[in-house]
Design a protein around this motif. Structure first.
Motif, PDB file in Angstrom:
ATOM      1  N   ILE A 190       0.836  -1.207   0.000  1.00  0.00           N
ATOM      2  CA  ILE A 190       0.000   0.000   0.000  1.00  0.00           C
ATOM      3  C   ILE A 190       0.867   1.252   0.000  1.00  0.00           C
ATOM      4  N   LEU A 191       1.924   1.264   0.810  1.00  0.00           N
ATOM      5  CA  LEU A 191       2.823   2.426   0.833  1.00  0.00           C
ATOM      6  C   LEU A 191       3.492   2.631  -0.516  1.00  0.00           C
ATOM      7  N   ALA A 192       3.904   1.543  -1.165  1.00  0.00           N
ATOM      8  CA  ALA A 192       4.528   1.656  -2.488  1.00  0.00           C
ATOM      9  C   ALA A 192       3.539   2.182  -3.518  1.00  0.00           C
ATOM     10  N   GLN A 193       2.289   1.719  -3.443  1.00  0.00           N
ATOM     11  CA  GLN A 193       1.266   2.205  -4.372  1.00  0.00           C
ATOM     12  C   GLN A 193       0.997   3.695  -4.176  1.00  0.00           C
ATOM     13  N   HIS A 194       0.956   4.142  -2.912  1.00  0.00           N
ATOM     14  CA  HIS A 194       0.734   5.564  -2.641  1.00  0.00           C
ATOM     15  C   HIS A 194       1.919   6.398  -3.113  1.00  0.00           C
ATOM     16  N   ALA A 195       3.125   5.897  -2.924  1.00  0.00           N
ATOM     17  CA  ALA A 195       4.308   6.632  -3.385  1.00  0.00           C
ATOM     18  C   ALA A 195       4.312   6.739  -4.897  1.00  0.00           C
ATOM     19  N   GLU A 196       3.929   5.664  -5.561  1.00  0.00           N
ATOM     20  CA  GLU A 196       3.861   5.676  -7.029  1.00  0.00           C
ATOM     21  C   GLU A 196       2.770   6.613  -7.511  1.00  0.00           C
ATOM     22  N   ALA A 235       1.660   9.265  -5.969  1.00  0.00           N
ATOM     23  CA  ALA A 235       2.079  10.632  -5.679  1.00  0.00           C
ATOM     24  C   ALA A 235       3.138  11.113  -6.661  1.00  0.00           C
ATOM     25  N   ASN A 236       3.919  10.151  -7.203  1.00  0.00           N
ATOM     26  CA  ASN A 236       4.984  10.504  -8.119  1.00  0.00           C
ATOM     27  C   ASN A 236       4.972   9.535  -9.300  1.00  0.00           C
ATOM     28  N   PRO A 237       4.015   9.689 -10.222  1.00  0.00           N
ATOM     29  CA  PRO A 237       3.846   8.703 -11.297  1.00  0.00           C
ATOM     30  C   PRO A 237       5.021   8.626 -12.270  1.00  0.00           C
ATOM     31  N   GLY A 261      10.145  10.073 -10.334  1.00  0.00           N
ATOM     32  CA  GLY A 261      11.229  11.000 -10.067  1.00  0.00           C
ATOM     33  C   GLY A 261      11.863  11.562 -11.333  1.00  0.00           C
ATOM     34  N   ARG A 262      11.378  11.113 -12.521  1.00  0.00           N
ATOM     35  CA  ARG A 262      11.948  11.617 -13.781  1.00  0.00           C
ATOM     36  C   ARG A 262      11.199  12.880 -14.193  1.00  0.00           C
ATOM     37  N   PRO A 263      11.877  13.833 -14.818  1.00  0.00           N
ATOM     38  CA  PRO A 263      11.211  15.090 -15.247  1.00  0.00           C
ATOM     39  C   PRO A 263      10.277  14.858 -16.406  1.00  0.00           C
TER      40      PRO A 263
END
Length: 196
Positions: free
Chosen positions: A181-187, A189-191, A194-196
């Motif tokens: 769940i934490l990994a899904q939320h992090a993904e 939040a930042n689809p 981290g790449r521009p």
């Protein structure tokens, strides 16, 4: 170092997954007992013994597997906020204060129980059929030995972490739902990752 640690993890994994099949056998046995009792009106005389033997075998033989996956319960709300070195130091102290003395006592006491059970060809006193339990009691010292080996590996991991400041890799085959769940939320939040 991983070449030494991973084979013990693999043994613990093999034993844990092998005994995980006990739950399938237990399900079939209990289902048959329910069918026999309520449909055929002829309850079995062995289902109670079979259920506690199978569940007990599953429970104790999965201990080393759980330890190899770092899955045993701890005060995570504190532990996860610590640095890896502090976690390793606390684990190391607890292994020597509680784990190893407890496991060594478990092995010796379990060996005594198993040896006495084999000498008397012990059978269950809880059902008319009296299933043999001496084979089952042999799992007690076997579990202790597996836990002792896995504990030695965990101590090596603690020492590695104290020296390097990070935990060495473990085998992974399951993931805590919380981590997923934490990994899904992090993904989410930042689809872009981290790449521009």
């Amino acid at each position: 170092m991983q070449r030494v640690l991973i084979p013990v993890d693999q043994v613990s994994t093999f034993v844990g997954k092998l005994f995980a099949w006990s739950i399938v056998i237990l399900t079939v046995a209990v289902s048959y007992e329910v069918f026999s009792r309520y449909v055929l009106r002829s309850p079995t005389t062995w289902a109670y013994d079979a259920s506690y033997i199978l569940y007990g075998a599953l429970f104790i033989m999965a201990g080393a597997y759980a330890l190899s996956r770092n899955a045993h319960v701890r005060g995570d709300f504190l532990y996860r906020t610590w640095s890896p070195r502090r976690q390793a130091l606390m684990d190391l102290v607890l292994y020597f204060l509680f784990f190893f003395p407890g496991i060594i006592a478990f092995i010796f006491a379990g060996y005594g129980f198993a040896a006495q059970s084999w000498m008397t060809h012990e059978h269950s006193a809880y059902s008319p059929d009296g299933l043999p339990v001496y084979q089952y009691k042999t799992l007690i010292p076997a579990t202790g030995v597996l836990l002792l080996l896995q504990g030695i590996v965990e101590v090596a991991r603690c020492i590695f972490c104290l020296r390097r400041g990070e935990w060495p890799q473990r085998l992974h085959d399951v993931e805590e739902l919380e981590n997923v769940i934490l990994a899904q939320h992090a993904e989410a939040a930042n689809p872009t990752g981290g790449r521009p």
